[in-house]
Design a protein around this motif. Structure first.
Motif, PDB file in Angstrom:
ATOM      1  N   SER A  65       0.821  -1.209   0.000  1.00 28.18           N
ATOM      2  CA  SER A  65       0.000   0.000   0.000  1.00 28.18           C
ATOM      3  C   SER A  65       0.852   1.255   0.000  1.00 28.18           C
ATOM      4  N   ASN A  66       1.914   1.228   0.809  1.00 27.07           N
ATOM      5  CA  ASN A  66       2.749   2.422   0.954  1.00 27.07           C
ATOM      6  C   ASN A  66       3.447   2.821  -0.339  1.00 27.07           C
ATOM      7  N   HIS A  67       3.657   1.874  -1.245  1.00 29.03           N
ATOM      8  CA  HIS A  67       4.234   2.231  -2.541  1.00 29.03           C
ATOM      9  C   HIS A  67       3.267   3.095  -3.361  1.00 29.03           C
ATOM     10  N   HIS A  68       1.985   3.060  -3.026  1.00 31.50           N
ATOM     11  CA  HIS A  68       0.987   3.885  -3.703  1.00 31.50           C
ATOM     12  C   HIS A  68       0.756   5.206  -2.983  1.00 31.50           C
ATOM     13  N   ILE A  69       1.049   5.238  -1.678  1.00 31.61           N
ATOM     14  CA  ILE A  69       0.785   6.420  -0.850  1.00 31.61           C
ATOM     15  C   ILE A  69       1.990   7.344  -0.760  1.00 31.61           C
ATOM     16  N   PHE A  70       3.169   6.755  -0.584  1.00 26.99           N
ATOM     17  CA  PHE A  70       4.396   7.514  -0.354  1.00 26.99           C
ATOM     18  C   PHE A  70       5.329   7.396  -1.557  1.00 26.99           C
ATOM     19  N   GLU A  71       6.354   8.256  -1.567  1.00 31.82           N
ATOM     20  CA  GLU A  71       7.415   8.171  -2.564  1.00 31.82           C
ATOM     21  C   GLU A  71       8.772   8.275  -1.881  1.00 31.82           C
ATOM     22  N   GLY A  72       9.759   7.629  -2.485  1.00 30.60           N
ATOM     23  CA  GLY A  72      11.135   7.856  -2.095  1.00 30.60           C
ATOM     24  C   GLY A  72      11.751   8.887  -3.020  1.00 30.60           C
ATOM     25  N   GLY A 201       1.321  10.835   2.313  1.00 30.74           N
ATOM     26  CA  GLY A 201       2.557  10.918   1.550  1.00 30.74           C
ATOM     27  C   GLY A 201       2.397  11.867   0.395  1.00 30.74           C
ATOM     28  N   SER A 202       3.249  11.686  -0.613  1.00 26.86           N
ATOM     29  CA  SER A 202       3.178  12.514  -1.812  1.00 26.86           C
ATOM     30  C   SER A 202       2.877  11.677  -3.047  1.00 26.86           C
ATOM     31  N   GLY A 203       2.442  10.433  -2.841  1.00 31.94           N
ATOM     32  CA  GLY A 203       2.223   9.509  -3.933  1.00 31.94           C
ATOM     33  C   GLY A 203       0.923   9.716  -4.670  1.00 31.94           C
ATOM     34  N   PRO A 204       0.659   8.875  -5.676  1.00 34.05           N
ATOM     35  CA  PRO A 204      -0.513   9.064  -6.533  1.00 34.05           C
ATOM     36  C   PRO A 204      -1.842   8.749  -5.866  1.00 34.05           C
ATOM     37  N   TYR A 205      -1.838   8.009  -4.761  1.00 35.17           N
ATOM     38  CA  TYR A 205      -3.077   7.686  -4.061  1.00 35.17           C
ATOM     39  C   TYR A 205      -2.984   8.129  -2.605  1.00 35.17           C
ATOM     40  N   ARG A 206      -4.101   8.562  -2.071  1.00 34.78           N
ATOM     41  CA  ARG A 206      -4.155   8.873  -0.645  1.00 34.78           C
ATOM     42  C   ARG A 206      -5.117   7.920   0.039  1.00 34.78           C
ATOM     43  N   MET A 207      -4.807   7.546   1.272  1.00 36.09           N
ATOM     44  CA  MET A 207      -5.680   6.674   2.038  1.00 36.09           C
ATOM     45  C   MET A 207      -6.922   7.442   2.465  1.00 36.09           C
ATOM     46  N   THR A 208      -8.095   6.850   2.290  1.00 33.97           N
ATOM     47  CA  THR A 208      -9.337   7.492   2.721  1.00 33.97           C
ATOM     48  C   THR A 208      -9.965   6.808   3.929  1.00 33.97           C
ATOM     49  N   ALA A 209      -9.696   5.523   4.119  1.00 37.50           N
ATOM     50  CA  ALA A 209     -10.227   4.803   5.275  1.00 37.50           C
ATOM     51  C   ALA A 209      -9.404   3.546   5.495  1.00 37.50           C
ATOM     52  N   ASN A 210      -9.309   3.151   6.749  1.00 28.03           N
ATOM     53  CA  ASN A 210      -8.575   1.926   7.083  1.00 28.03           C
ATOM     54  C   ASN A 210      -9.306   1.214   8.204  1.00 28.03           C
ATOM     55  N   GLN A 211      -9.830   0.037   7.892  1.00 26.61           N
ATOM     56  CA  GLN A 211     -10.533  -0.773   8.884  1.00 26.61           C
ATOM     57  C   GLN A 211      -9.719  -2.047   9.093  1.00 26.61           C
ATOM     58  N   PRO A 212      -8.958  -2.125  10.180  1.00 28.32           N
ATOM     59  CA  PRO A 212      -8.104  -3.289  10.402  1.00 28.32           C
ATOM     60  C   PRO A 212      -8.874  -4.603  10.336  1.00 28.32           C
ATOM     61  N   LEU A 213      -8.230  -5.589   9.704  1.00 30.63           N
ATOM     62  CA  LEU A 213      -8.798  -6.925   9.495  1.00 30.63           C
ATOM     63  C   LEU A 213      -9.995  -6.894   8.569  1.00 30.63           C
ATOM     64  N   PHE A 218      -8.615   3.802  -0.932  1.00 27.71           N
ATOM     65  CA  PHE A 218      -7.755   4.865  -1.445  1.00 27.71           C
ATOM     66  C   PHE A 218      -8.501   5.629  -2.534  1.00 27.71           C
ATOM     67  N   GLU A 219      -8.054   6.863  -2.782  1.00 26.75           N
ATOM     68  CA  GLU A 219      -8.538   7.588  -3.943  1.00 26.75           C
ATOM     69  C   GLU A 219      -7.368   8.328  -4.591  1.00 26.75           C
TER      70      GLU A 219
END
Length: 529
Positions: A65-72, A201-213, A218-219
């Protein structure tokens, strides 16, 4: 260590602390964006309840997921693993230099609209290199990266201890994080749990909700101006650890997803008959044995070797893996650029196993094999029991949910042997990185094995450090292959089989998919059909 979310998992399944974890109840929520021309629903065979901190997590779900949210500064292609400019405008001109200068992409912003600056880069690397923070990524940087200096509002220098071209591909592990958010007290605890307000992050997608399990949604980030733009307006990733509901979610009349990873080998033909594209990727994914060398007789290398020689790997590959695997002939898989067949290869040889036990003076050995409940591991461990029983080692299987297993290891359980899965390829493919995931003096795995203080271990660490510093690439490769022989001979943490990971998708709805030889998915090249 629980925050690492998957030593194994990241790599396939590993600990809660380390595992790309495969634990948790069934999760089939479709909240947050389903199928359709502008959205995609994916099924991930690992839990989304581990850490989301890019500097800490090894969770397969979080890392993917983080590869879509963040960038190096640089990121790497998910298949070729070649680095490309992400937040930086270009790679350094000389990969062999001891100072790498980077300029940030003009107009790059975090998901809250604030600009990405050199201060954010320094903030991120300071966290990674801080020995007090004890990040997972520190072990992949601290040996060669001395410091990161701000040289302007949008420019930084990375100062190396010695030339280390392999470090360029590792920069994708240093996801740049917003100082104005995470520099506040307690913010990293919120990031650790995947709170959308701080998982920015600065990536192409941002997290909109996270429900564990359950699921993570993302959008597309409208102001993203980087090299790999979002091709879907929305994504919904379902966490479904158990195999049957995961397969059901992508197949048949009730299919609600367009792509799923971690497909069980027994379901490949069924899904192909249902019209799905099903492809595997062979890499570092493996089942390993981990020995407690503080507990006799596993402190004796001959006993560890005997238990490896005793395993009927051909039977395991046929019965447990349905042919989707190979017996390990090195710590590395055969596709790795540094692979060479090890001097010690544990081919099936029960007579040799008995002879080694006799030589070690061991008889009447009783072993409890703790194992994670990952579906394919569960299918393989009966072969281990049968093999060990056949040489007179009375074996009891003790399978348990991955997070529970590694919680016990984190709590210094006095275990004997563990069988589980791992795949460091999720972090990279260079041999130095892969070995340092398991074998460094202050590494959590060395803590599990209690081996770091052994003279053989200290010699191994010296050999590894020398190879890391070697500037000549061919000589470095040779030195690495030589210390891999030491790893094979000692068999403290060592693969039994390397396997394929299988991905299935509906090509009528989604294109551009490249199946990965490590857990998770990457949709940065995918598009609606």
């Amino acid at each position: 260590m629980l925050k690492y979310g998957g030593a194994l998992g990241a790599f396939g399944v590993v600990a809660p602390a380390l595992a790309a974890c495969s634990g948790g109840p069934d999760s089939t929520s479709d909240t947050g964006g389903g199928g359709g021309a502008d959205s995609v629903t994916a099924v991930i065979g690992y839990g989304n309840d581990q850490s989301w901190d890019p500097t800490l997590t090894a969770s397969a779900f979080s890392v993917a997921s983080n590869h879509h949210i963040f960038e190096g500064l640089l990121d790497t292609d998910p298949i070729t693993r070649e680095p490309y400019a992400a937040l930086a405008t270009e790679p350094p001109a000389d990969a062999g230099a001891t100072t790498w200068s980077f300029t940030l992409r003009d107009g790059a912003t975090f998901h809250d609209g604030k600009p990405v600056t050199a201060d954010d880069v320094v903030f991120t690397f300071d966290r990674i290199l801080d020995p007090e923070t004890q990040t997972l990524t520190r072990g992949f940087f601290a040996g060669w990266l001395k410091e990161v200096k701000k040289t302007g509002d949008n420019t930084v220098d990375l100062v190396l201890a010695f030339p280390f071209p392999d470090g360029l591909s590792r920069l994708t592990l240093a996801k740049i994080m917003p100082k104005h958010i995470l520099g506040k007290s307690g913010a990293f605890k919120d990031l650790d749990t995947g709170l959308p307000e701080v998982t920015i992050g600065s990536g192409p997608y941002r997290m909109t909700a996270n429900q564990p399990l359950s699921n993570t949604s993302f959008e597309a980030y409208a102001d993203y101006n980087g090299p790999r733009k979002a091709n879907f307006k929305k994504m919904n990733w379902l966490s479904i650890v158990d195999a049957a509901p995961r397969v059901a979610k992508i197949s048949g009349e009730s299919a609600g997803a367009q792509i799923a990873d971690n497909i069980p080998y027994a379901n490949v033909k069924q899904l192909e008959q249902d019209g799905l594209t099903v492809e595997g990727g062979a890499g570092m994914n493996h089942m390993f044995l981990l020995f407690n060398t503080d507990r006799a007789p596993f402190d004796d290398v001959r006993v560890r070797q005997a238990l490896h020689y005793a395993i009927d790997t051909d039977k395991m590959i046929e019965a447990g893996l349905k042919g989707y695997g190979k017996a390990a002939s090195s710590f590395l898989d055969e596709a790795n650029p540094t692979y060479r067949k090890a001097k010690t290869v544990y081919g099936y040889d029960p007579d040799k196993a008995k002879a080694l036990l006799d030589e070690a003076g061991v008889s009447g050995l009783k072993v409890t094999l703790m194992a994670s409940t990952v579906s394919w591991i569960a299918d393989c461990i009966p072969t281990i029991k049968a093999s060990w029983d056949a040489i007179g080692v009375e074996t009891t299987l003790d399978p348990q949910e991955t997070s529970a297993l590694f919680t016990k290891l984190d709590q210094k359980a006095n275990y004997q042997v563990v069988a589980s899965a791992s795949n460091p390829n999720q972090l990279g493919i260079d041999a130095d990185l892969i070995l340092r995931y398991n074998y460094t003096a202050d590494n959590i795995w060395m803590g599990y094995s209690r081996w770091a203080g052994a003279s053989e271990a200290k010699n191994l660490f010296r050999l590894m450090d020398a190879a890391t510093r070697e500037p000549d690439q061919e000589k470095k490769k040779q030195m690495t292959q030589e210390y891999l022989d030491v790893v094979a001979e000692n068999a403290v943490i060592y693969p039994v089989v390397h396997t394929e990971l299988v991905t299935a998708w509906d090509a009528d709805e989604i294109t551009g998919i490249q199946p990965q030889p490590y857990p998770g998915i990457n949709l940065l090249k995918a598009k609606p059909a």
